[in-house]
Motif scaffolding. Structure first.
Motif, mmCIF file in Angstrom:
data_model
loop_
_atom_site.group_PDB
_atom_site.id
_atom_site.type_symbol
_atom_site.label_atom_id
_atom_site.label_comp_id
_atom_site.label_asym_id
_atom_site.label_seq_id
_atom_site.Cartn_x
_atom_site.Cartn_y
_atom_site.Cartn_z
ATOM 1 N N THR A 7 27.018 43.275 7.393
ATOM 2 C CA THR A 7 26.099 43.813 8.390
ATOM 3 C C THR A 7 25.134 42.750 8.905
ATOM 4 O O THR A 7 24.859 41.752 8.233
ATOM 5 N N TRP A 8 24.626 42.991 10.110
ATOM 6 C CA TRP A 8 23.477 42.265 10.645
ATOM 7 C C TRP A 8 22.288 43.212 10.562
ATOM 8 O O TRP A 8 22.302 44.276 11.185
ATOM 9 N N ASP A 9 21.292 42.845 9.777
ATOM 10 C CA ASP A 9 20.139 43.714 9.550
ATOM 11 C C ASP A 9 18.904 43.170 10.260
ATOM 12 O O ASP A 9 18.641 41.956 10.230
ATOM 13 N N VAL B 108 14.473 49.483 9.253
ATOM 14 C CA VAL B 108 15.519 48.463 9.383
ATOM 15 C C VAL B 108 16.667 49.054 10.199
ATOM 16 O O VAL B 108 17.175 50.132 9.882
ATOM 17 N N SER C 177 20.490 48.479 11.004
ATOM 18 C CA SER C 177 21.614 47.778 10.387
ATOM 19 C C SER C 177 22.853 47.951 11.263
ATOM 20 O O SER C 177 23.293 49.076 11.514
ATOM 21 N N THR D 226 25.911 51.626 13.804
ATOM 22 C CA THR D 226 24.492 51.374 13.529
ATOM 23 C C THR D 226 23.951 52.456 12.613
ATOM 24 O O THR D 226 24.291 53.630 12.766
ATOM 25 N N THR E 31 17.569 52.424 7.966
ATOM 26 C CA THR E 31 17.044 52.498 6.609
ATOM 27 C C THR E 31 15.542 52.205 6.648
ATOM 28 O O THR E 31 14.989 51.859 7.696
ATOM 29 N N GLU F 233 15.374 49.596 -0.439
ATOM 30 C CA GLU F 233 15.750 50.093 0.886
ATOM 31 C C GLU F 233 16.427 51.449 0.747
ATOM 32 O O GLU F 233 17.427 51.586 0.043
#
Length: 203
Positions: A103-105, A129, A131, A149, A152, A171
């Protein structure tokens, strides 16, 4: 006249840069995580065993100081998260499924300085966040359907020394990550994160 204007422009740029560096910081961060997938809706007669597995993260952070003790801290990092779930139907053998997420967070955190010991600062962070899933893998191909998507919420604390930071965060998953049309089992991720940061410029 031109020399005067040029001199004033240089002073303005220098002052602006100094002011910006007093309020803004940019750095790199890396660490590891432990991820567990929680099921909110478990079928009757089935026992679920969730196990957290380890992964990693690497990325960057920024920091915009609004007051002496309060800052906004946006981040961007690439993370690998792994977990597994064992389903134990009544009078049947258990079935274990391994999950892997890339993932890109993007956390947007409030950073509050709690204690200033001059050499060391202690702070707390919290915020949402976003994600974005880059890739997923499960042992059951027909279960490998996840939303692009999910959201969190992170909260934790850490210490800052010189240009280094070290923090721990937890998280909580706010949204269902599963996109299965055939099942509504309420999968959410809970992640424990440990990370180190190095400030490149600013503050």
């Amino acid at each position: 006249m031109k020399k005067t204007l040029l001199f004033l422009a240089l002073i303005t740029i220098a002052f602006g840069s100094t002011t910006a560096q007093d309020r803004i910081a940019i750095g790199l961060k890396a660490g590891f995580n432990s991820t567990k997938i929680k099921l909110n809706d478990v079928p009757d007669g089935v026992q679920i065993k969730n196990e957290a597995n380890s992964g990693f993260l690497i990325g960057a952070y920024g920091k915009l100081r609004l007051t002496e003790a309060f800052s906004i801290q946006p981040e961007l990092y690439y993370a690998k998260k792994t977990s597994n779930i064992s389903a134990i139907p009544e009078n049947e053998l258990p079935e274990t499924t391994d999950y892997t997420f890339h993932t890109w967070d993007v956390p947007i955190l409030a950073n509050l300085q709690l204690i200033d010991l001059k050499a060391v600062k202690i702070y707390g962070v919290a915020g949402p966040v976003a994600s974005f899933i880059a890739d997923t893998k499960t042992d059951i191909p027909e279960w490998n359907e996840f939303k692009n998507t999910n959201w969190t919420f992170q909260a934790g604390g850490g210490i800052e020394f010189w240009r280094l930071t070290a923090d721990v965060r937890y998280e909580w998953g706010l949204s269902d990550i599963s996109d299965l049309a055939s099942a509504n089992i309420g999968q959410k991720t809970d992640v424990l994160t440990f990370s180190l940061g190095f400030k490149l410029i600013g503050l």
